[in-house]
Design an enzyme around this catalytic site. Structure first.
Site, short mmCIF file in Angstrom:
data_model
loop_
_atom_site.label_atom_id
_atom_site.label_comp_id
_atom_site.label_asym_id
_atom_site.label_seq_id
_atom_site.Cartn_x
_atom_site.Cartn_y
_atom_site.Cartn_z
NE ARG A 79 -15.91 16.25 18.03
CZ ARG A 79 -16.34 15.33 18.90
NH1 ARG A 79 -17.62 15.32 19.24
NH2 ARG A 79 -15.53 14.45 19.42
CG ASP A 82 -2.81 0.05 7.99
OD1 ASP A 82 -3.53 0.99 7.61
OD2 ASP A 82 -2.80 -1.07 7.44
N GLY A 128 3.57 -6.40 5.80
CA GLY A 128 3.69 -7.61 4.98
C GLY A 128 4.92 -7.56 4.09
CD GLN A 153 -8.20 7.06 7.27
OE1 GLN A 153 -8.84 6.03 7.09
NE2 GLN A 153 -7.94 7.53 8.47
CB THR A 157 1.60 1.11 6.37
OG1 THR A 157 0.20 0.94 6.63
CG2 THR A 157 2.35 0.70 7.63
NE ARG A 197 -29.08 9.99 9.19
CZ ARG A 197 -30.15 9.22 9.36
NH1 ARG A 197 -30.00 7.92 9.58
NH2 ARG A 197 -31.36 9.73 9.31
NE ARG A 203 -2.37 -4.33 -1.23
CZ ARG A 203 -1.96 -3.75 -0.12
NH1 ARG A 203 -0.91 -4.21 0.52
NH2 ARG A 203 -2.60 -2.70 0.37
N GLY A 261 -7.11 0.88 8.10
CA GLY A 261 -6.30 0.31 9.18
C GLY A 261 -6.10 -1.17 9.03
N GLY A 271 0.83 -1.22 0.00
CA GLY A 271 0.00 0.00 0.00
C GLY A 271 0.85 1.26 0.00
O1 F6P Z 1 -1.77 0.01 3.30
C1 F6P Z 1 -2.63 -0.29 4.33
C2 F6P Z 1 -4.05 -0.24 3.85
O2 F6P Z 1 -4.36 1.06 3.38
C3 F6P Z 1 -5.06 -0.68 4.90
O3 F6P Z 1 -5.40 0.37 5.77
C4 F6P Z 1 -6.18 -1.15 4.03
O4 F6P Z 1 -6.98 -2.14 4.65
C5 F6P Z 1 -5.48 -1.76 2.85
O5 F6P Z 1 -4.24 -1.12 2.76
C6 F6P Z 1 -6.23 -1.59 1.55
O6 F6P Z 1 -5.50 -2.23 0.56
P1 F6P Z 1 -5.87 -2.13 -0.99
O7 F6P Z 1 -5.46 -0.79 -1.45
O8 F6P Z 1 -5.11 -3.23 -1.59
O9 F6P Z 1 -7.34 -2.26 -1.07
#
Ligand code: F6P
Length: 317
Positions: free
Chosen positions: A154, A127, A103, A251, A125, A243, A71, A171, A10
């Site tokens: 808010r 995360d 990973g 993000q 990352t 909601r 990947r 995440g 990612g």
């Molecule tokens: O790189 C981490 C991440 O953005 C995670 O937060 C998310 O679950 C995952 O990668 C999404 O991966 P992809 O872009 O392969 O859908």
């Protein structure tokens, strides 16, 4: 010295700033840098290209990655080591600068060590889930993106009381990102994959918060078990409208924060020096607020679960 830059897994805000910083250092000392397109798949196929300094500078503040990632599990192929060595030899590449998440680093670094390919890894990352470093590049920007969304929520929540707001973050299967956002935004509830929760407890907690404050804010990670039933069950059990906002991949492409741009450039400075000094394998990590060069592999174990004390405080446990 000639370095090939590889982005694996990612992408994250800050990668372009780091690539720009590394390329500048190389240029200034007569070194060379090439970029692999499509991560290790591109590297093994010899898809290496020169980096355009002016373009890099222009894009250095943008999120994503100027070098496409991948990947694809190409390093597991039986001839991967031989192919990598051949590509490096043919292109006079001496070492690698690798951007990757948990990973990628766990999988790639031991192989690169075995194949004798010098490499410095940049834990990258949103995360923030990599063992051996307190911080991963991109996390701050992703948090800021969520905090801006909270401000919007808010505003409307105050104006029209009587609703529960669920804010879903990325995440992966770890809750560090969601917990950081829940804490910084003053959320009423944080739901993380690492800690099981009971729906009746949740309904009762948000019902009380709405009674007291007019609305409740729940921050949850994308892979919280039971997430699919929340939208139906929470209104049913609490009697209050729900909601839902999912931040999704917007993000991950968040604007690169000042902190991430600074960390990115400092990481590159350390990586450049380490490779110039002939380091065979290592990673730039953050320990107690300071970036340092860690020699050797990253620890193989998973990062311990996010801070329970903080989680419990947010949730009133
Ligand atoms: O790189 C981490 C991440 O953005 C995670 O937060 C998310 O679950 C995952 O990668 C999404 O991966 P992809 O872009 O392969 O859908």
């Amino acid at each position: 010295m000639k370095t090939a830059i590889v982005v694996s897994g990612g992408d994250a805000p800050g990668i372009n700033a780091a690539i720009d910083a590394y390329a500048r250092l190389a240029r200034e000392s007569g070194g060379q840098v090439v970029g692999a397109q499509d991560g290790f798949a591109g590297l093994l196929a010899g898809r290496l290209s020169e980096l355009d300094g002016a373009l890099l500078s222009r894009l250095s503040g943008k999120s994503g990655s100027i070098l496409r990632s991948s990947r694809a599990p190409v390093l597991s192929a039986p001839d991967a080591g031989e192919r990598l060595r051949a590509v490096m030899r043919a292109n006079d590449v001496e070492n690698l600068l690798l951007f990757g998440g948990d990973g990628s680093l766990k999988h790639a670094l031991p192989l690169l060590e075995r194949w004798g390919a010098p490499c410095v890894a940049m834990p990258t990352t949103i995360d923030n889930d990599i063992t051996g470093t307190d911080y991963t590049l991109g996390h701050d920007s992703a948090c800021n993106f969520a905090l801006a969304a909270v401000e919007g929520i808010r505003a409307t929540a105050d104006a029209l009381p009587g609703r529960i707001f669920l804010l879903e973050t990325l995440g992966g299967h770890t809750g560090y990102l969601a917990l950081a956002i829940a804490h910084a935004s003053g959320a009423d509830v944080a739901l993380l994959p690492e800690y099981a929760f009971d729906l009746d407890w949740l309904a009762e907690r948000v019902r009380r918060v709405v009674e007291r404050a007019g609305y409740a804010l729940v921050v949850l990670c994308e892979f919280v078990p039971g997430i699919d039933s929340l939208r139906d069950e929470l209104p049913r059990r609490s009697g209050i409208r729900v909601r839902y906002t999912a931040l999704g991949h917007a993000q991950r492409g968040a604007d690169t924060s000042h902190y991430d741009r600074t960390v990115a450039r400092d990481m590159s400075g350390l990586a450049w020096q380490a490779l110039k000094d002939g380091l065979s394998l290592g990673a730039v990590v953050m320990r107690h607020g300071k970036l340092t060069l860690r020699e050797g592999l990253m620890p193989p174990q998973d990062k311990p679960a996010p801070d329970y004390a903080r989680y419990a405080r947010i949730n009133g446990l």
